[in-house]
Design a protein around this motif. Structure first.
Motif, PDB file in Angstrom:
ATOM      1  N   LYS A   1       0.819  -1.195   0.000  1.00  0.00           N
ATOM      2  CA  LYS A   1       0.000   0.000   0.000  1.00  0.00           C
ATOM      3  C   LYS A   1       0.867   1.265   0.000  1.00  0.00           C
ATOM      4  O   LYS A   1       0.608   2.218  -0.741  1.00  0.00           O
ATOM      5  CB  LYS A   1      -0.923   0.001   1.224  1.00  0.00           C
ATOM      6  CG  LYS A   1      -1.891   1.181   1.259  1.00  0.00           C
ATOM      7  CD  LYS A   1      -2.822   1.084   2.456  1.00  0.00           C
ATOM      8  CE  LYS A   1      -3.796   2.261   2.483  1.00  0.00           C
ATOM      9  NZ  LYS A   1      -4.713   2.190   3.643  1.00  0.00           N
ATOM     10  N   GLU A   2       1.918   1.245   0.843  1.00  0.00           N
ATOM     11  CA  GLU A   2       2.828   2.401   0.894  1.00  0.00           C
ATOM     12  C   GLU A   2       3.542   2.596  -0.443  1.00  0.00           C
ATOM     13  O   GLU A   2       3.716   3.710  -0.918  1.00  0.00           O
ATOM     14  CB  GLU A   2       3.864   2.199   2.007  1.00  0.00           C
ATOM     15  CG  GLU A   2       3.290   2.305   3.415  1.00  0.00           C
ATOM     16  CD  GLU A   2       4.323   1.994   4.475  1.00  0.00           C
ATOM     17  OE1 GLU A   2       4.233   2.573   5.568  1.00  0.00           O
ATOM     18  OE2 GLU A   2       5.218   1.178   4.212  1.00  0.00           O
TER      19      GLU A   2
ATOM     20  N   LYS B   1       2.484   1.697  -3.441  1.00  0.00           N
ATOM     21  CA  LYS B   1       1.538   2.212  -4.434  1.00  0.00           C
ATOM     22  C   LYS B   1       1.295   3.702  -4.236  1.00  0.00           C
ATOM     23  O   LYS B   1       1.211   4.471  -5.202  1.00  0.00           O
ATOM     24  CB  LYS B   1       0.218   1.443  -4.345  1.00  0.00           C
ATOM     25  CG  LYS B   1       0.284   0.026  -4.902  1.00  0.00           C
ATOM     26  CD  LYS B   1      -1.073  -0.656  -4.806  1.00  0.00           C
ATOM     27  CE  LYS B   1      -1.031  -2.060  -5.418  1.00  0.00           C
ATOM     28  NZ  LYS B   1      -2.351  -2.738  -5.314  1.00  0.00           N
ATOM     29  N   ASN B   2       1.165   4.099  -2.965  1.00  0.00           N
ATOM     30  CA  ASN B   2       0.929   5.514  -2.674  1.00  0.00           C
ATOM     31  C   ASN B   2       2.101   6.386  -3.108  1.00  0.00           C
ATOM     32  O   ASN B   2       1.926   7.489  -3.631  1.00  0.00           O
ATOM     33  CB  ASN B   2       0.668   5.715  -1.180  1.00  0.00           C
ATOM     34  CG  ASN B   2      -0.697   5.199  -0.753  1.00  0.00           C
ATOM     35  OD1 ASN B   2      -1.603   5.086  -1.576  1.00  0.00           O
ATOM     36  ND2 ASN B   2      -0.839   4.882   0.524  1.00  0.00           N
TER      37      ASN B   2
ATOM     38  N   LYS C   1       2.029   6.729  -6.837  1.00  0.00           N
ATOM     39  CA  LYS C   1       0.989   7.682  -7.233  1.00  0.00           C
ATOM     40  C   LYS C   1       1.460   9.127  -7.043  1.00  0.00           C
ATOM     41  O   LYS C   1       1.203   9.993  -7.875  1.00  0.00           O
ATOM     42  CB  LYS C   1      -0.277   7.439  -6.412  1.00  0.00           C
ATOM     43  CG  LYS C   1      -1.042   6.187  -6.811  1.00  0.00           C
ATOM     44  CD  LYS C   1      -2.282   6.021  -5.934  1.00  0.00           C
ATOM     45  CE  LYS C   1      -3.051   4.762  -6.319  1.00  0.00           C
ATOM     46  NZ  LYS C   1      -4.254   4.577  -5.463  1.00  0.00           N
ATOM     47  N   GLU C   2       2.157   9.369  -5.933  1.00  0.00           N
ATOM     48  CA  GLU C   2       2.651  10.714  -5.664  1.00  0.00           C
ATOM     49  C   GLU C   2       3.693  11.136  -6.691  1.00  0.00           C
ATOM     50  O   GLU C   2       3.703  12.283  -7.144  1.00  0.00           O
ATOM     51  CB  GLU C   2       3.252  10.776  -4.251  1.00  0.00           C
ATOM     52  CG  GLU C   2       2.204  10.701  -3.149  1.00  0.00           C
ATOM     53  CD  GLU C   2       2.830  10.742  -1.771  1.00  0.00           C
ATOM     54  OE1 GLU C   2       4.001  11.142  -1.668  1.00  0.00           O
ATOM     55  OE2 GLU C   2       2.156  10.377  -0.809  1.00  0.00           O
TER      56      GLU C   2
ATOM     57  N   LYS D   1       1.979  11.941  -9.924  1.00  0.00           N
ATOM     58  CA  LYS D   1       1.274  13.211  -9.785  1.00  0.00           C
ATOM     59  C   LYS D   1       2.238  14.388  -9.887  1.00  0.00           C
ATOM     60  O   LYS D   1       1.981  15.366 -10.586  1.00  0.00           O
ATOM     61  CB  LYS D   1       0.544  13.249  -8.444  1.00  0.00           C
ATOM     62  CG  LYS D   1      -0.255  14.518  -8.212  1.00  0.00           C
ATOM     63  CD  LYS D   1      -0.965  14.461  -6.867  1.00  0.00           C
ATOM     64  CE  LYS D   1      -1.742  15.748  -6.621  1.00  0.00           C
ATOM     65  NZ  LYS D   1      -2.421  15.713  -5.301  1.00  0.00           N
TER      66      LYS D   1
END
Length: 208
Positions: free
Chosen positions: A34-35, A37-38, A41-42, A45
């Motif tokens: 999860k970390e 993937k986050n 994503k950042e 972005k």
């Protein structure tokens, strides 16, 4: 912030975030899916943001230049050159006829080699006017002070018949011809030019 500062800041964040955060975290300690993937994503972005900012920076300059050019053409200004910072230099004369709803000069002039005449509008001051005018400088607008005036005028400086004009502050330093602020509400010589080669014309409007 100026756009180039924002771009540099985003680039810095992108490099630090990608090289330091991800590599360090993955090398030193375990990172959950999860970390991970986050973080990805950042990064995506921020990379898009950087890409958009650099594109916008280039587009904004061209759009601004195009907008200024259209306004100048509408005013009938010829032989002008728009500098990278948006300053407009003119080889010739300029006559601006502003609508009554204009409270500021919609340009930032640098040098005008001949006459500069400003008509209309409801300007408070002259910010945006040329820094140097080779010919006469004439303003026919209800300005309250001379802030933003050219530093040097080769010919006459004329800002007369305006009872709203109450101060010479911000006016030109040198005038090669007459300095005419007759029929105004000026009551002090503070801010007057250092040098006037012609006549200094000042008279005060009395009554309402």
């Amino acid at each position: 912030f100026p756009s180039h500062d924002i771009t540099a800041f985003v680039r810095y964040l992108y490099k630090i975030h990608k090289l330091k955060t991800i590599l360090k975290k993955m090398a030193i300690k375990k990172v959950t899916l999860k970390e991970f993937k986050n973080l990805i994503k950042e990064i995506i972005k921020e990379e898009r943001l950087y890409s958009d900012l650099t594109k916008d920076q280039a587009d904004t300059h061209e759009q601004t230049k195009e907008r200024i050019s259209k306004l100048l053409d509408k005013q009938g200004v010829k032989n002008y050159k728009i500098m990278p910072d948006g300053t407009v230099n003119v080889d010739g004369d300029v006559v601006l006829n502003l609508p009554n709803n204009y409270t500021v000069i919609p340009f930032k002039f640098g040098t005008v080699t001949d006459d500069f005449t400003l008509n209309g509008g409801n300007l408070i001051n002259l910010k945006g006017a040329p820094k140097y005018v080779g010919g006469n400088f004439v303003v026919n607008s209800p300005i309250k002070n001379l802030a933003g005036s050219p530093v040097e005028v080769g010919g006459d400086f004329i800002a007369k018949d305006n009872k709203k004009l109450v101060s010479l502050m911000g006016g030109p330093k040198e005038v090669g011809g007459n300095f005419d602020v007759s029929y105004t509400s000026i009551k002090s010589l503070q801010g007057a030019p250092n040098k006037v080669m012609g006549n200094f014309l000042l008279s005060i409007v009395t009554g309402k």
